[in-house]
Design an enzyme around this catalytic site. Structure first.
Site, mmCIF file in Angstrom:
data_model
loop_
_atom_site.group_PDB
_atom_site.id
_atom_site.type_symbol
_atom_site.label_atom_id
_atom_site.label_comp_id
_atom_site.label_asym_id
_atom_site.label_seq_id
_atom_site.Cartn_x
_atom_site.Cartn_y
_atom_site.Cartn_z
ATOM 1 N N HIS A 82 1.029 -1.252 0.153
ATOM 2 C CA HIS A 82 -0.076 -0.058 0.112
ATOM 3 C C HIS A 82 0.854 1.425 0.109
ATOM 4 O O HIS A 82 0.715 2.252 -0.654
ATOM 5 C CB HIS A 82 -0.944 0.075 1.266
ATOM 6 C CG HIS A 82 -1.960 -0.783 0.976
ATOM 7 N ND1 HIS A 82 -3.065 -0.659 0.306
ATOM 8 C CD2 HIS A 82 -2.425 -2.063 1.426
ATOM 9 C CE1 HIS A 82 -3.916 -1.699 0.192
ATOM 10 N NE2 HIS A 82 -3.422 -2.626 1.137
ATOM 11 N N GLU A 96 -11.482 -8.906 -20.458
ATOM 12 C CA GLU A 96 -10.497 -9.335 -19.526
ATOM 13 C C GLU A 96 -10.552 -11.037 -19.608
ATOM 14 O O GLU A 96 -9.540 -11.226 -19.076
ATOM 15 C CB GLU A 96 -11.240 -9.027 -18.005
ATOM 16 C CG GLU A 96 -11.400 -7.573 -17.941
ATOM 17 C CD GLU A 96 -12.024 -7.338 -16.598
ATOM 18 O OE1 GLU A 96 -11.370 -6.748 -15.725
ATOM 19 O OE2 GLU A 96 -13.170 -7.537 -16.360
ATOM 20 N N ASP A 114 -6.294 -8.263 -15.898
ATOM 21 C CA ASP A 114 -6.870 -9.226 -15.803
ATOM 22 C C ASP A 114 -6.649 -10.329 -17.260
ATOM 23 O O ASP A 114 -6.231 -11.354 -17.088
ATOM 24 C CB ASP A 114 -8.391 -9.427 -15.751
ATOM 25 C CG ASP A 114 -8.689 -9.223 -14.172
ATOM 26 O OD1 ASP A 114 -8.083 -10.069 -13.081
ATOM 27 O OD2 ASP A 114 -9.531 -8.284 -13.650
ATOM 28 N N CYS A 158 -8.539 0.010 -20.023
ATOM 29 C CA CYS A 158 -8.489 0.696 -18.904
ATOM 30 C C CYS A 158 -7.410 -0.104 -18.054
ATOM 31 O O CYS A 158 -7.494 0.359 -16.668
ATOM 32 C CB CYS A 158 -9.710 0.928 -18.426
ATOM 33 S SG CYS A 158 -10.746 -0.607 -18.158
HETATM 34 C C1 PEP Z 1 -8.480 -4.841 -15.610
HETATM 35 O O1 PEP Z 1 -8.370 -5.971 -15.162
HETATM 36 O O2 PEP Z 1 -7.340 -4.396 -16.468
HETATM 37 C C2 PEP Z 1 -9.016 -3.964 -14.902
HETATM 38 C C3 PEP Z 1 -8.894 -2.537 -15.294
HETATM 39 O O3 PEP Z 1 -9.803 -4.284 -13.875
HETATM 40 P P1 PEP Z 1 -9.368 -4.327 -12.311
HETATM 41 O O4 PEP Z 1 -7.692 -3.735 -12.433
HETATM 42 O O5 PEP Z 1 -10.174 -3.465 -11.484
HETATM 43 O O6 PEP Z 1 -9.429 -5.809 -12.089
HETATM 44 MG MG MG Z 2 -10.189 -6.521 -13.996
#
Ligand code: PEP
Ligand code: MG
Length: 653
Positions: A265, A507, A531, A578
């Protein structure tokens, strides 16, 4: 070249894609082979030649020469190495953190009832402190980062823990400090021995919270920074999230810890603050005294001790270049990105709170490409009701005005737990009931959220996004639920938004493989490479042992990203990305070249990302992407991009 310098040389050589060899007399060895380098038998005074061949040969030669010229850190410049955690260069005196000693000798107490009352009062005090830290972190970093302090407060209420302390005090007559430390240490040790890296990391939270109560009991200052009066580079065994939350940002230039990993963290908060940081540098750093001059290079994971003038000049120049480039990038952060051919590219933010929404706007985000809604649930003991969710979304949407916001529905399960869910233990949580699977298996959860989101969206440009979709059936079920919720709200006479465009997160490889079908029923896609990488590479993203596999720079992952974009575009659908990859300077040219429409990233990464995008032409980016996807490794992919972007500031990577 005995073992230590040889290892440093090999370590440095391995960072480059080029073939590099060391030649001495008539013998040559690969600079990436420790045995080869040692077998050359290079001794003091030998003349050696370094040869490099490949895209990054120049850089490799410069880096290895510098290493040798600085005597491998043995003489003159001493460089300590750790794990790069947060980019940037800090130059200043050391502040060696030492906590007020928590010396707790076991004592037998006479008045056990009074000792128990003393403990209860300290618990109350610690709870108040945690509430204040939680509020401060929420304001500065967003509720997502603050959730850990909720979890710590819950630990203090844990009936088993409190009972353990009580029986040590009342049963054995032990003093409160030792009763607490004995009890919590047993939990910390249990957590510390688990296989799961994330849970192992929670041992630090148990110790952090116990130390807080003990400090209240002893009446000592809570901050490890007492005595910090001038801007300094902090050196500490480890730093807890509350340490970072409490630090006075005007006095901390950066930090280096002996322990910890880049996913701790403390490291995450450092990145959120834009503070240079190196972690896991080993106990050598603890030998440094306050006041010694150091250079901390967060991008390289190095701490240079007592630098000479020429080293200082070099780092000051780099610091100036990075700072100047960042200032330049920030100055243009609010301008749109249009490539040299005139194509507009959207740069959006990933956020999880009102505070982050504000940071995103300052950083020049055109909108939000990923609103993570988990912050409402994490660490909670009861489910947030529809009204609470409505107000939380409304506050974020109001902060963003009429800018587009992609709101992702709850993505819980796997490493994101919420106590009120009482999720059953799964042997493979990342392959279990998470994301949309959880939402559909507990429809009341998803229903509550969809109703709140539809109500909050009135007057705003909101697009809903479903996480972890693997089948058409899931998308259809989610859409049906959404339409039912809207019909219900209309029947109840509530003000409600239209169902805007519906998006699917890509994902899971299965979704990538049926994207032509998904395109017929979804309006847009957002690739979640965090993911997607772990599923493509079959490597758990929380397992440090396979960390190098879980990289968006893996050619296999990039090829899948290429195919997703290609097929989605063939079906007239826009594609965003993202995952963390979208904000990686070296990934940006590749993703642009693959035709990505929207980049969504952590807010502080936006100015530099825009600057890099502006420096590119589409044809140049396409050429980079084509070469990069043909490489054999993530390192080679990165080397290609580095070598193709000369003269463009890539944020020191
Ligand atoms: C991802 O899996 O790339 C994503 C943006 O979701 P998270 O990191 O929240 O799992
Ligand atoms: Mg994800």
């Amino acid at each position: 070249l005995h073992a230590r310098p040889a290892a440093l040389l090999v370590q440095a050589a391995k960072r480059f894609a080029s073939d590099i060899s060391i030649v001495v007399r008539d013998q040559a060895a690969s600079a990436k082979s420790i045995l080869g380098v040692l077998a050359l038998g290079v001794d003091r005074g030998s003349r050696i030649t370094i040869r490099a061949e490949g895209e990054d040969a120049e850089d490799a030669l410069a880096s290895l020469t510098r290493l040798i010229e600085t005597n491998f850190g043995e003489l003159g410049v001493r460089a300590l190495r750790g794990l790069p955690s947060s980019r940037g260069i800090a130059i200043g005196p050391v502040y060696r953190c030492c906590r007020a000693g928590l010396l707790c000798e076991p004592r037998v107490v006479i008045d056990r009832a009074a000792e128990w009352a003393r403990f209860e009062a300290a618990l109350e005090g610690a709870r108040d402190q945690l509430a204040a830290v939680h509020a401060g972190v929420s304001d500065d970093f967003g509720a997502g980062h603050a959730a850990i302090f909720n979890a710590q407060a819950m630990m203090l209420e844990d009936p088993e823990l409190v009972q353990g302390v009580r029986s040590a005090i009342e049963g054995r007559g032990l003093n409160a400090e030792c009763a607490l430390l004995d009890t919590t240490e047993a939990y910390a040790e249990k957590l510390g021995s688990l296989d799961d890296e994330y849970l192992r990391g929670r041992a630090a939270d148990v110790r952090d919270v116990a130390a807080r109560v003990v400090r209240v009991l002893l009446g000592v200052d809570d901050s490890p920074f007492v005595g910090l009066t001038e801007p300094s580079v902090i050196i500490a065994p480890d730093l807890t999230p509350s340490d970072i939350a409490l630090l006075d940002k005007s006095l901390v230039l950066g930090f280096c810890t002996a322990e910890g990993g880049p996913t701790s963290h403390a490291a995450i908060l450092a990145r959120a603050l834009g503070l240079p940081a190196v972690v896991g540098a080993g106990s050598d750093v603890l030998g440094l005294r306050s006041g010694m001059l150091v250079v901390l290079d967060g991008g390289e994971g190095a701490l240079v001790v007592d630098p000479d003038e020429s080293t200082l000049d070099e780092y000051r120049a780099r610091q100036g270049t990075i700072g100047g480039a960042l200032a330049e990038a920030r100055a243009h952060a609010h301008e749109p990105v249009v490539t040299r051919e005139g194509r507009r590219v959207e740069v959006l933010a990933n956020i999880g709170s009102v505070a982050e929404a504000r940071v995103a706007l300052e950083a020049g985000a055109a909108g939000v490409g990923l609103l993570r809604t988990e912050f409402l649930y994490l660490g909670r003991t009861r489910m947030p009701d529809e009204d609470e969710q409505y107000h939380a979304y409304r506050a974020i949407l109001d902060a963003l005005g009429d800018r587009p916001v992609v709101l992702r529905t709850l993505d819980l399960g796997s490493d994101k737990g919420a106590p009120f869910l009482s999720l059953p233990r799964e042997s493979n949580p990342f392959l279990g009931v998470r994301g949309i699977r959880l939402g559909l298996s507990r429809p009341e959860l998803l229903r509550t959220q969809l109703r709140a989101a539809l109500r909050a969206s009135v007057g705003h440009d909101v697009r809903l996004l479903f996480p972890l979709v693997a089948t058409l059936g899931e998308l259809r079920a989610a859409r049906t639920l959404l339409e039912e919720c809207r019909a219900e709200l209309v029947a109840e006479g509530c003000a409600v938004a239209d169902v805007g465009p519906i998006g699917v997160m890509i994902e899971v490889p299965a979704a990538a493989l049926i994207i032509d079908k998904l395109a017929l029923e979804a309006d847009f896609f957002s690739i979640g490479t965090n993911d997607l990488s772990q599923y493509v590479m079959a490597a758990d993203r929380t397992n440090a042992g396979v960390a190098s596999l879980v990289s968006g720079f893996q050619p296999a992952v990039l090829r899948l990203v290429r195919d997703i974009i290609r097929v989605a575009h063939d079906h007239g659908r826009r594609v965003g990305l993202c995952g963390e990859l979208a904000g990686e300077p070296l990934a940006i040219p590749i993703l642009l070249g693959l035709g990505l429409d929207e980049f969504s990233m952590t807010p502080l990464a936006i100015p530099l990302a825009k600057q890099i995008l502006r420096a590119l032409s589409l044809s140049q980016a396409e050429a980079i992407a084509q070469t990069a996807l043909d490489m054999d490794s993530p390192e080679a992919v990165q080397a290609v991009v580095r070598s193709q972007m000369p003269g463009v500031d890539m944020g020191g990577v």
